[in-house]
Design a protein around this motif. Structure first.
Motif, mmCIF file in Angstrom:
data_model
loop_
_atom_site.group_PDB
_atom_site.id
_atom_site.type_symbol
_atom_site.label_atom_id
_atom_site.label_comp_id
_atom_site.label_asym_id
_atom_site.label_seq_id
_atom_site.Cartn_x
_atom_site.Cartn_y
_atom_site.Cartn_z
ATOM 1 N N ASP A 116 -5.404 -12.557 1.894
ATOM 2 C CA ASP A 116 -5.048 -11.155 1.967
ATOM 3 C C ASP A 116 -3.680 -11.023 2.620
ATOM 4 O OD1 ASP A 116 -4.974 -8.437 2.008
ATOM 5 O OD2 ASP A 116 -6.592 -8.169 3.459
ATOM 6 N N GLU A 138 -2.032 -8.349 3.316
ATOM 7 C CA GLU A 138 -1.905 -7.221 4.219
ATOM 8 C C GLU A 138 -2.647 -7.427 5.530
ATOM 9 O OE1 GLU A 138 -3.120 -3.760 2.164
ATOM 10 O OE2 GLU A 138 -1.677 -4.004 0.570
ATOM 11 N N ALA A 139 -3.357 -8.529 5.681
ATOM 12 C CA ALA A 139 -4.145 -8.759 6.879
ATOM 13 C C ALA A 139 -3.324 -9.266 8.046
ATOM 14 C CB ALA A 139 -5.272 -9.744 6.583
ATOM 15 N N THR A 140 -2.141 -9.754 7.790
ATOM 16 C CA THR A 140 -1.358 -10.305 8.899
ATOM 17 C C THR A 140 -0.293 -9.392 9.362
ATOM 18 O OG1 THR A 140 0.061 -11.437 7.325
ATOM 19 C CG2 THR A 140 -1.747 -12.674 8.297
#
Length: 129
Positions: free
Chosen positions: A125, A127-129
């Motif tokens: 993902d 956008e998770a970081t």
């Protein structure tokens, strides 16, 4: 200073409470607040006594300032963790350097499946970081 509040802020809160509650209900709420404060002090005193009894002589040896969550600095903790676990590099030309290069296994190939029944790399993902 109580929980970061100054006397001016407490006075302002008291004035606003007096206007909101009115003169009829204000004494009753003031008594409730006083009773709650007394109970909270008793709870803290009882908890401190229980901790002191359970820890014994070690209670006075603890540096409570280091356990204060306001001292938490994640950058410092990560930096210390990375520096503490840094491997010591062997000296060039020594027997340890020769054995370290021979004894290290080759890196493992990445797994193609991450769970039984699923093919391909694990999902990522962005956008998770």
């Amino acid at each position: 200073m109580i929980f970061g509040l100054t006397i001016e802020k407490l006075l302002l809160i008291g004035v606003v409470a007096a206007f909101i509650l009115g003169p009829e209900r204000l004494p009753r709420y003031a008594e409730s607040l006083a009773a709650l404060t007394k109970r909270a002090r008793e709870w803290v005193s009882t908890a401190r006594t229980r901790v002191r009894d359970e820890m014994g002589e070690d209670f006075d040896d603890v540096d409570w300032r280091t356990l204060d969550p306001r001292q938490y600095d994640p950058r410092r903790i990560i930096r210390e963790a990375l520096l503490d676990d840094a491997p010591v590099a062997p000296r060039a030309g020594g027997a340890a350097a020769a054995s370290a290069t021979v004894a290290s296994p080759p890196p493992a190939a990445p797994r193609e499946t991450y769970r039984a029944g699923f093919d391909g790399p694990p999902p990522y993902d962005t956008e998770a970081t």
